[in-house]
Design a protein around this motif. Structure first.
Motif, PDB file in Angstrom:
ATOM      1  N   SER A   1     -66.631 -36.780  49.521  1.00 46.98           N
ATOM      2  CA  SER A   1     -65.680 -35.935  48.117  1.00 46.98           C
ATOM      3  C   SER A   1     -64.254 -36.806  48.202  1.00 46.98           C
ATOM      4  CB  SER A   1     -66.189 -34.485  48.755  1.00 46.98           C
ATOM      5  OG  SER A   1     -65.190 -33.959  49.574  1.00 46.98           O
ATOM      6  N   THR A   2     -63.663 -37.526  49.697  1.00 47.01           N
ATOM      7  CA  THR A   2     -62.388 -37.229  49.964  1.00 47.01           C
ATOM      8  C   THR A   2     -62.302 -38.494  49.402  1.00 47.01           C
ATOM      9  OG1 THR A   2     -62.542 -38.187  52.272  1.00 47.01           O
ATOM     10  CG2 THR A   2     -62.124 -35.704  52.313  1.00 47.01           C
ATOM     11  N   TYR A   3     -63.197 -39.735  49.019  1.00 46.47           N
ATOM     12  CA  TYR A   3     -62.710 -40.656  48.337  1.00 46.47           C
ATOM     13  C   TYR A   3     -63.867 -41.205  47.364  1.00 46.47           C
ATOM     14  CZ  TYR A   3     -66.362 -42.091  51.909  1.00 46.47           C
ATOM     15  OH  TYR A   3     -67.754 -41.993  53.309  1.00 46.47           O
ATOM     16  N   GLN A   4     -65.155 -40.158  47.564  1.00 47.52           N
ATOM     17  CA  GLN A   4     -65.878 -40.180  45.307  1.00 47.52           C
ATOM     18  C   GLN A   4     -65.358 -38.910  44.844  1.00 47.52           C
ATOM     19  OE1 GLN A   4     -69.948 -39.915  47.191  1.00 47.52           O
ATOM     20  NE2 GLN A   4     -69.625 -42.026  47.531  1.00 47.52           N
ATOM     21  N   MET A   5     -65.081 -39.372  43.640  1.00 49.37           N
ATOM     22  CA  MET A   5     -64.423 -38.690  42.505  1.00 49.37           C
ATOM     23  C   MET A   5     -65.712 -37.510  42.526  1.00 49.37           C
ATOM     24  SD  MET A   5     -64.233 -40.071  38.941  1.00 49.37           S
ATOM     25  CE  MET A   5     -63.838 -39.161  38.757  1.00 49.37           C
ATOM     26  N   ASP A   6     -64.391 -35.969  41.976  1.00 52.02           N
ATOM     27  CA  ASP A   6     -65.335 -34.917  41.739  1.00 52.02           C
ATOM     28  C   ASP A   6     -66.261 -34.924  40.593  1.00 52.02           C
ATOM     29  OD1 ASP A   6     -65.470 -32.970  41.327  1.00 52.02           O
ATOM     30  OD2 ASP A   6     -62.740 -31.583  41.984  1.00 52.02           O
ATOM     31  N   PRO A   7     -67.000 -33.896  40.316  1.00 51.42           N
ATOM     32  CA  PRO A   7     -67.937 -34.236  39.547  1.00 51.42           C
ATOM     33  C   PRO A   7     -67.530 -33.705  38.671  1.00 51.42           C
ATOM     34  CG  PRO A   7     -69.063 -33.761  41.403  1.00 51.42           C
ATOM     35  CD  PRO A   7     -67.998 -33.999  41.663  1.00 51.42           C
ATOM     36  N   ALA A   8     -65.731 -32.720  38.347  1.00 46.01           N
ATOM     37  CA  ALA A   8     -65.576 -31.697  37.924  1.00 46.01           C
ATOM     38  C   ALA A   8     -64.985 -32.502  36.442  1.00 46.01           C
ATOM     39  CB  ALA A   8     -65.266 -30.860  37.931  1.00 46.01           C
ATOM     40  N   ASN A   9     -64.258 -33.905  36.827  1.00 48.92           N
ATOM     41  CA  ASN A   9     -63.497 -34.498  36.864  1.00 48.92           C
ATOM     42  C   ASN A   9     -63.668 -35.593  35.856  1.00 48.92           C
ATOM     43  OD1 ASN A   9     -61.776 -32.658  38.552  1.00 48.92           O
ATOM     44  ND2 ASN A   9     -61.067 -34.203  39.424  1.00 48.92           N
TER      45      ASN A   9
END
Length: 321
Positions: free
Chosen positions: A216-224
């Motif tokens: 999660s520090t380099y892939q995208m937040d699913p909420a964005n």
């Protein structure tokens, strides 16, 4: 009163006015290659998906071509993993060896190579670790990504697909490929890739479960949503030839957003968790498997996808034939 049913009552007329079409040429099929011979190991969480040695991969390519599928994306499972994914940086590593063999046996097969390090590192993350912050060091990883791209290019890859979500990856790869004389080698960017729970079964087949934390520090937040669009537009500006949204099924709104924001070809990755849900629901008799599978593919195309990377591709091709 407008009578929509006038164009629905006859099956031939329904076909004539159909707005969205799925064809076998829309698909790229994922393959997982590992060292050895005579290996074809089914993954329990993904029925019908296998880890295969190169001799079995070649048999699979012959089958794919008989079904009309002429595009694959390769993932490698090396014999030895280390902290920097050295196998991925070697001209005799598993992916480079597989690309050369496939192109010799099937010169018309379009071979895409996944460019990342999670399958090759002993820690399961997508590059060189930053131990202070317990994440991937973005800029050090860019350096070895450029090396990996040149390994793939020398082996004969037809397209490079960087999946690590490192900032600046497209500029880095484009500069490296151009500088190496590969100015015509396209890049399909995993431009909007979410830190998703849908990847679970993939990590079984690719043996790439992180040894600590998550991505999660380099892939995208699913909420964005807005950030998702920006990610793809930045990659377009850096020189990507094709954009991608991954996963697909829970992100149809993002596919449509990016389709409307960019004129580049757009791929979606119909990921392992999406595939496994349909497979297990079909086996349990909960759904009409073929019908739901095709409805899902139509949904991807209707949302705006040009290309579908999917483990369903062989089944779709058989149905379409």
């Amino acid at each position: 009163m407008e009578r929509f049913r006038r164009t629905r009552l006859n099956s031939q007329l329904r076909a004539l006015v159909r707005e969205t079409h799925v064809g076998v040429n829309d698909f790229i099929y994922p393959l997982f290659v590992r060292p050895g011979e005579g290996i074809k190991t089914e993954v329990a969480s993904m029925p019908g998906v296998f880890q295969m040695s190169l001799d079995e991969i070649l048999k699979e390519c012959e089958l794919l071509q008989s079904l009309g599928i002429h595009s694959i994306i390769l993932f490698g499972i090396p014999e030895v993993k280390d902290s920097v994914g050295s196998d991925a940086l070697c001209d005799h590593g598993i992916i480079a060896t597989a690309v050369r063999a496939i192109k010799r046996a099937f010169p018309k097969m379009f071979v895409v190579t996944d460019l990342c390090f999670c399958e090759y590192t002993d820690h399961g993350h997508c590059g060189i670790l930053d131990h202070v912050h317990e994440t991937v060091d973005n800029d050090l990883t860019l350096g070895i990504s450029a090396q990996q791209a040149l390994v793939h290019a020398r082996a004969g890859a037809d397209m490079i697909a960087p999946s690590g979500m490192m900032d600046g990856i497209i500029t880095t790869l484009r500069d490296a490929l151009d500088g190496g004389g590969y100015v015509n080698l396209p890049i399909m960017s995993y431009s909007t890739k979410f830190a998703s729970g849908y990847y679970g079964p993939f990590r079984d087949v690719a043996e790439s479960v992180p040894s600590f934390g998550d991505r999660s520090t380099y892939q995208m937040d699913p909420a964005n949503r807005r950030e998702a669009i920006r990610e793809s537009l930045v990659d377009e500006a850096q020189g990507a030839d094709i954009l991608m949204v991954k996963p697909a099924l829970a992100y149809l709104d993002i596919i449509r957003d990016i389709r409307e924001a960019s004129s580049l070809p757009l791929a979606v990755y119909n990921v392992s968790g999406e595939y496994a849900m349909l497979k297990h629901a079909g086996a349990a008799g909960l759904i009409d498997y073929n019908r739901v599978m095709m409805e899902t593919m139509v949904g991807f195309k209707r949302a705006g996808a040009d290309i579908i990377i999917s483990y369903h591709a062989k089944e779709v091709a058989a149905l379409l034939s």
